[in-house]
Design an enzyme around this catalytic site. Structure first.
Site, PDB file in Angstrom:
ATOM      1  N   THR A  19       8.074  -1.233   7.200  1.00  0.00           N
ATOM      2  CA  THR A  19       9.066  -0.439   7.939  1.00  0.00           C
ATOM      3  C   THR A  19      10.323  -1.244   8.239  1.00  0.00           C
ATOM      4  O   THR A  19      11.426  -0.694   8.265  1.00  0.00           O
ATOM      5  CB  THR A  19       8.441   0.087   9.242  1.00  0.00           C
ATOM      6  OG1 THR A  19       7.325   0.919   8.924  1.00  0.00           O
ATOM      7  CG2 THR A  19       9.442   0.891  10.058  1.00  0.00           C
ATOM      8  N   ASP A  96       0.931  -1.365   9.068  1.00  0.00           N
ATOM      9  CA  ASP A  96      -0.327  -0.662   8.805  1.00  0.00           C
ATOM     10  C   ASP A  96      -1.472  -1.613   8.484  1.00  0.00           C
ATOM     11  O   ASP A  96      -2.605  -1.420   8.949  1.00  0.00           O
ATOM     12  CB  ASP A  96      -0.160   0.321   7.646  1.00  0.00           C
ATOM     13  CG  ASP A  96       0.531   1.610   8.060  1.00  0.00           C
ATOM     14  OD1 ASP A  96       1.129   1.640   9.151  1.00  0.00           O
ATOM     15  OD2 ASP A  96       0.474   2.584   7.284  1.00  0.00           O
TER      16      ASP A  96
END
Length: 339
Positions: A19, A96
């Site tokens: 991200t 993640d």
């Protein structure tokens, strides 16, 4: 690959995507890892605490990574630390699976210099991205003498965690990580002031698998109300060399799963029992398909390690051709708090 050469003492930034490097893409506007390492570094917008050399490893969302990709990150870290001018390494990474990659690196890390993982919850083109601040603080930690000898760390939203036991515990909140069992390692301020707690003892590192070590299949199977052994059998038929069972409570399943696990371990498949519960150790306590029966069936309790990091440790040990007894011994040692 982007490499900015430096001859002075410096920190290496290994950019892997996530991200922190993501921007809206296509008509739907879904975020995709797209910024280079240089762009990620430039986003901090203020002078870094230490000179930084940037290397692009790859550019992926971490939900796409394989264990083989994580081994590649380990190899790049070793390459970076071969330079005596390197103070430490920062890995920018998606959140993640940051807990998996950071733990694998920690398992094989054999250098006093720190490796610090960080990332972001808000994309690079969001209105208020958190990546630049996280990266700036991680650089400060990686170059700090206080962080030496502490293995691999994760710095996020001002808190520093040890890699072992860390996990993402919120999907969207900026302080997205926690470590309820192994605790925190320290804190870092917005201005780069690093405070570290007393360092626990470091365990001896495991070897880093070579190129020809292979990629034994390790699957994660969950126990849940009404679960039978269908998915476990499918995993075994697909050639799994190892299974991590995400049990309930203190590491429990049921009679059907327990019988199939006994057959699997008898056939040489290594089964590790973890738990879906947030904190606390796996304790083989219950019969009738519970944890005590799983242990009798040959399953190895993971201790304090949750399924994500149990899978990483088991994958590494199988790549190293570790016998089942050695795997059990390693989980018993690494699944408990260090001295």
């Amino acid at each position: 690959m982007t490499v900015t050469e430096l001859r002075e003492a410096h920190v290496v930034l290994l950019a892997t995507g996530g991200t922190i490097s993501s921007r809206a893409s296509g008509t739907a506007g879904a975020a995709v890892a797209s910024d280079t390492g240089e762009q990620v570094f430039a986003s901090i917008g203020v002078p870094a605490s230490h000179p930084v050399r940037v290397v692009d490893v790859f550019r992926k969302g971490s939900y796409l990574l394989t264990v083989d990709d994580m081994v590649v990150v380990c190899a790049w870290i070793r390459k970076a630390l071969a330079d005596p001018q390197v103070l430490g390494v920062v890995v920018s990474h998606g959140t993640d699976t940051m807990e998996e990659t950071a733990y694998l690196v920690d398992l094989v890390h054999d250098d006093p210099r720190p490796v610090v993982f960080t990332g972001a919850q808000q994309a690079a083109d969001s209105r208020m991205p958190d990546g630049p601040g996280n990266l700036s603080r991680a650089i400060a930690v990686a170059g700090s003498p206080q962080a030496r000898g502490r293995g691999v760390l994760l710095a996020f939203a001002g808190t520093i965690f040890p890699a072992a036991g860390v996990r993402k515990n919120h999907t969207t909140r900026l302080d997205a990580f926690g470590n309820p069992d192994f605790g925190t390692a320290g804190w870092v301020s917005d201005t780069g002031e690093v405070q570290m707690q007393q360092a626990p003892s470091r365990r001896a590192p495991l070897p880093l698998p070579g190129v020809g070590a292979g990629s034994p299949r390790v699957d994660l199977i969950a126990a849940y109300p009404g679960a039978d052994s269908t998915l476990l059998r499918a995993s075994l038929q697909a050639g799994a060399a190892g299974i991590v069972l995400q049990g309930t409570g203190t590491g429990n399943a049921n009679r059907d799963l327990c019988l199939q696990i006994a057959d699997a371990t008898a056939a040489g498949v290594v089964v590790v029992t973890s738990t879906r519960v947030e904190a606390g150790a796996v304790v083989p306590r219950y019969g009738d398909g519970g944890g005590a029966d799983l242990s009798a069936a040959g399953a190895i309790p993971s201790g304090l390690l949750r399924p994500s990091q149990s899978l990483v440790l088991l994958s590494l040990l199988l790549r190293l051709d570790t016998p089942a007894a050695g795997i059990a011994e390693t989980f018993a040692r690494r699944g408990m708090l260090p001295d």
